[in-house]
Write an enzyme that holds these catalytic residues in place. Structure first.
Site, PDB file in Angstrom:
ATOM      1  N   ASP A   1      -5.848 -13.125  -2.178  1.00 26.57           N
ATOM      2  CA  ASP A   1      -4.569 -12.584  -2.634  1.00 26.57           C
ATOM      3  C   ASP A   1      -4.070 -11.549  -1.635  1.00 26.57           C
ATOM      4  O   ASP A   1      -4.326 -10.381  -1.784  1.00 26.57           O
ATOM      5  CB  ASP A   1      -4.769 -11.963  -4.015  1.00 26.57           C
ATOM      6  CG  ASP A   1      -3.478 -11.494  -4.664  1.00 26.57           C
ATOM      7  OD1 ASP A   1      -2.400 -11.922  -4.214  1.00 26.57           O
ATOM      8  OD2 ASP A   1      -3.556 -10.694  -5.621  1.00 26.57           O
TER       9      ASP A   1
ATOM     10  N   GLU B   1       4.249  -6.652  -2.526  1.00 21.65           N
ATOM     11  CA  GLU B   1       4.312  -7.547  -3.697  1.00 21.65           C
ATOM     12  C   GLU B   1       3.555  -6.963  -4.872  1.00 21.65           C
ATOM     13  O   GLU B   1       4.014  -6.999  -6.018  1.00 21.65           O
ATOM     14  CB  GLU B   1       3.744  -8.918  -3.315  1.00 21.65           C
ATOM     15  CG  GLU B   1       3.867  -9.974  -4.417  1.00 21.65           C
ATOM     16  CD  GLU B   1       2.692 -10.012  -5.378  1.00 21.65           C
ATOM     17  OE1 GLU B   1       2.821 -10.645  -6.452  1.00 21.65           O
ATOM     18  OE2 GLU B   1       1.641  -9.414  -5.074  1.00 21.65           O
ATOM     19  N   GLU B   2       2.376  -6.415  -4.598  1.00 19.11           N
ATOM     20  CA  GLU B   2       1.494  -5.977  -5.674  1.00 19.11           C
ATOM     21  C   GLU B   2       2.077  -4.830  -6.496  1.00 19.11           C
ATOM     22  O   GLU B   2       1.735  -4.668  -7.665  1.00 19.11           O
ATOM     23  CB  GLU B   2       0.131  -5.556  -5.107  1.00 19.11           C
ATOM     24  CG  GLU B   2      -0.633  -6.646  -4.374  1.00 19.11           C
ATOM     25  CD  GLU B   2      -1.115  -7.757  -5.281  1.00 19.11           C
ATOM     26  OE1 GLU B   2      -0.777  -7.749  -6.484  1.00 19.11           O
ATOM     27  OE2 GLU B   2      -1.838  -8.648  -4.801  1.00 19.11           O
TER      28      GLU B   2
ATOM     29  N   ASP C   1       0.786 -18.063  -3.411  1.00 19.40           N
ATOM     30  CA  ASP C   1       0.238 -16.804  -3.925  1.00 19.40           C
ATOM     31  C   ASP C   1      -0.541 -17.054  -5.211  1.00 19.40           C
ATOM     32  O   ASP C   1      -0.444 -16.286  -6.167  1.00 19.40           O
ATOM     33  CB  ASP C   1       1.353 -15.779  -4.161  1.00 19.40           C
ATOM     34  CG  ASP C   1       0.788 -14.405  -4.541  1.00 19.40           C
ATOM     35  OD1 ASP C   1      -0.363 -14.114  -4.162  1.00 19.40           O
ATOM     36  OD2 ASP C   1       1.487 -13.643  -5.222  1.00 19.40           O
TER      37      ASP C   1
END
Length: 469
Positions: A298, A332-333, A360
Site C-alpha cells: 500500500d 492519499e492516506e 491501490d
C-alpha cells in the site's frame, strides 16, 4: 431449384464476409498493433522491473507519511526513477496539509486480570494526558450500538467497539468495519467517553494493530483514538464476558503540529503521444504510506506496476498515438489530498483525460475489469477484454466502474475509467500495519498484473475510441 440455392448460398457468403470485414474495420487495433500488444504482454511477463522498483522503494526509502522525511525522500526517488526509465517529461506539483506526529501508544488491562496490549494510534488522533487515561471499558459490538445510546452517558469511560472485519476476495468487508475508525471518536465523544479503542480494521490473527485515518468534527470534543490487535481485542472481550468491570490504561503521545505545514508533491511523468499528445491515458498509484511497515503493498505494488507499464510502452520503436501519464499521488492516506489538488490544478484539461485506472488494493492476480465508459465505446472495451481474457481477466457485465482511490476523484470529475479487481482476500491481513513489507509481494501475480496494466495502457493509447461516448 439448385440454381436458386446456389444463388442464396453465394448471397449469404457475401453478407457474412461483409459483416466480418466490418468487424475487422471496426476493431480498435490493427494487425500490427495487435502484434505489438502481444509483444508487450511477453515483455511484461518476463520482466522483473515492477518488483525491482518496489524493492528499491522499500529498501531505499521505506515508510513515507505525508510531510515526513520518508515522504521527501520518496518524491526525490520517484523523480529520479522516472528519469532513469526514460520518461519524456517528469515534474512535481505541490500538495500541502497538516503535519501529524504519531509518537507512542501504550495500553494495558489494569483489572481484573492485568495484560499488556498491542495498540496503535489512529491517524490524526490527539494525545491523552501525559499520565495517560485509566478508566472502565464500555463495550459495543458495532458503531451503530454506540450511536444508539444517550449522549453524555459514558462519562468517565473508554468506549470499545469490537466489530470484526470479514474476509472477502473483493475486500467488501472493509466498508462495514472502517466507519468506526473514521467516525468512532466523534460518536464516542458525543456519548461522553474519554477515549475510543476499537478492534483493528483487519482480517489477520497476528498480534499487530492496524492504523488508518480518523476524523474529528468542529464543536465536538477531541478524544484519543486507538486500534487494538485482533488477539488483544479478543482478550479484552474475554475479560468483559466475565461480567465485572474491566479497567483499561491508555497512553498516546500523538499530536498535530499546528505550527508546521506539511509539504508534499504529486509526482507526474509522461511518455508523449505520437499523434494525439494532448489526449491522456492516466495510470495512477499513491506515493505516500503510513509510518508503519514499508508500504510495499500500500501502495508500492501500484507504484511499481504503473511505472513499469509506462516504461515498457516507452521502449517501443514508435510511441502510441496518445500520451501515457503516470501520476503518483501525494497524501492519499490522510484524505486524498494529492488527488483533490490534482483535480484542482488540472481542471481545464480534465476533459483530455480519455481513460484512466489506478492500483491501490489487493495482492493476487486480477480476475475482473469493470468499465465506466460511454455506451458507444463498449465494443472497444469488449475488444480489450478479449486480449486480457487469456490472463484470467473477465469483463464485467456492468458499466459503472470507478477508478480506485485517488483516481476516483478524476472519475467523479468525468474521466472514463476502468476498475481492475485483483484477489484481495489477504490484503487486509497486512493493510496499515508493521507487516506491510516486501516479502508479502507475490512476484508472479505482480508480473501478470503489470502485463495487464501495460496492455490496457497501450490499447487505450492506440485506440481511436472516444471513451466518453
Amino acid at each position: 431449384m439448385t440454381a436458386k440455392i446456389t444463388t442464396l448460398m453465394q448471397l449469404s457468403l457475401v453478407i457474412c464476409l461483409s459483416i466480418a470485414s466490418s468487424f475487422v474495420a471496426g476493431q480498435a487495433l490493427n494487425s500490427e498493433q495487435k502484434t505489438q500488444l502481444k509483444q508487450l504482454q511477453s515483455t511484461a511477463l518476463q520482466s522483473q522491473l515492477s518488483y525491482q522498483l518496489i524493492e528499491s522503494l522499500t529498501t531505499e526509502v521505506g515508510h513515507r507519511l505525508m510531510g515526513s522525511a520518508g515522504d521527501e525522500k520518496a518524491i526525490i526517488w520517484a523523480v529520479n526513477k522516472m528519469k532513469a526509465l526514460g520518461f519524456d517529461k517528469v515534474w512535481t506539483e505541490p500538495v500541502t496539509g497538516s503535519y501529524w506526529l504519531r509518537g507512542t501508544a501504550k495500553a494495558h488491562i489494569v483489572a481484573p486480570y492485568p495484560h499488556d496490549l498491542v495498540v496503535l494510534a489512529l491517524g490524526g488522533s490527539v494525545a491523552t494526558a501525559e499520565s495517560g487515561i485509566t478508566a472502565n471499558v464500555a463495550h459495543f459490538e458495532t458503531l451503530a450500538d454506540l450511536q444508539a445510546i444517550p449522549d453524555n452517558s459514558l462519562e468517565g469511560k473508554i468506549a470499545f467497539v469490537s466489530y470484526q472485519m470479514t474476509r472477502h476476495i473483493d475486500g467488501n468487508g472493509y466498508g462495514p468495519a472502517v466507519g468506526t475508525r473514521v467516525n468512532g471518536a466523534v460518536v464516542a465523544a458525543q456519548k461522553g467517553a474519554s477515549a475510543l479503542v476499537m478492534r483493528s480494521v483487519g482480517t489477520d490473527n497476528n498480534r499487530i494493530a492496524h492504523t488508518g485515518i480518523m476524523r474529528y468534527q468542529d464543536k465536538v470534543k477531541k478524544i484519543p483514538a486507538a486500534a487494538l490487535s485482533n488477539p488483544d481485542a479478543d482478550l479484552l472481550l474475554n475479560q468483559l464476558k466475565r461480567g465485572g468491570e474491566v479497567s483499561l490504561y491508555l497512553n498516546i503521545t500523538a499530536r498535530t503540529d499546528a505550527e508546521v505545514v506539511a509539504t508534499s508533491a504529486n509526482v507526474i511523468g509522461e511518455f508523449t503521444g505520437s499523434e494525439k499528445p494532448d489526449e491522456i491515458v492516466a495510470l495512477g498509484a499513491h506515493l505516500d504510506s503510513w509510518d508503519v511497515g514499508a508500504g510495499a503493498l500500500d501502495d508500492g505494488l501500484g507504484i511499481g506496476m504503473v511505472m513499469a507499464a509506462a516504461h515498457h510502452i516507452g521502449q517501443l520503436p514508435q510511441r502510441p498515438k496518445r500520451t501515457i501519464r503516470v501520476i503518483l499521488f501525494a497524501a492519499e492516506e490522510v484524505g486524498l489530498l494529492g488527488a483533490k489538488q490534482y483535480v484542482k490544478d488540472h481542471q481545464a484539461e480534465l476533459d483530455t483525460h480519455v481513460l484512466g485506472a489506478e492500483w491501490d488494493f489487493g495482492i493476487g492476480r486480477i480476475y475482473k475489469m469493470t468499465p465506466g465508459v460511454g455506451a458507444q465505446s463498449l465494443n472497444a472495451i469488449r475488444e480489450l477484454g478479449q486480449y486480457l481474457a487469456p490472463l484470467g481477466v473477465a469483463l464485467s457485465a456492468e458499466n459503472n466502474g470507478r477508478a480506485q482511490s485517488d483516481m476516483g476523484a478524476l472519475s467523479d470529475a468525468g474521466m472514463p475509467s476502468i476498475n481492475f479487481s485483483p484477489d484481495g482476500e489477504h490484503y487486509f491481513d497486512y493493510h496499515h500495519t508493521e507487516n506491510d513489507t516486501l516479502d508479502k509481494v507475490q512476484p508472479e501475480a505482480l508480473k501478470i498484473n503489470t502485463a495487464i496494466y501495460t496492455m490496457f495502457a497501450y490499447f487505450a493509447a492506440q485506440s481511436s475510441a472516444d471513451f466518453r461516448h
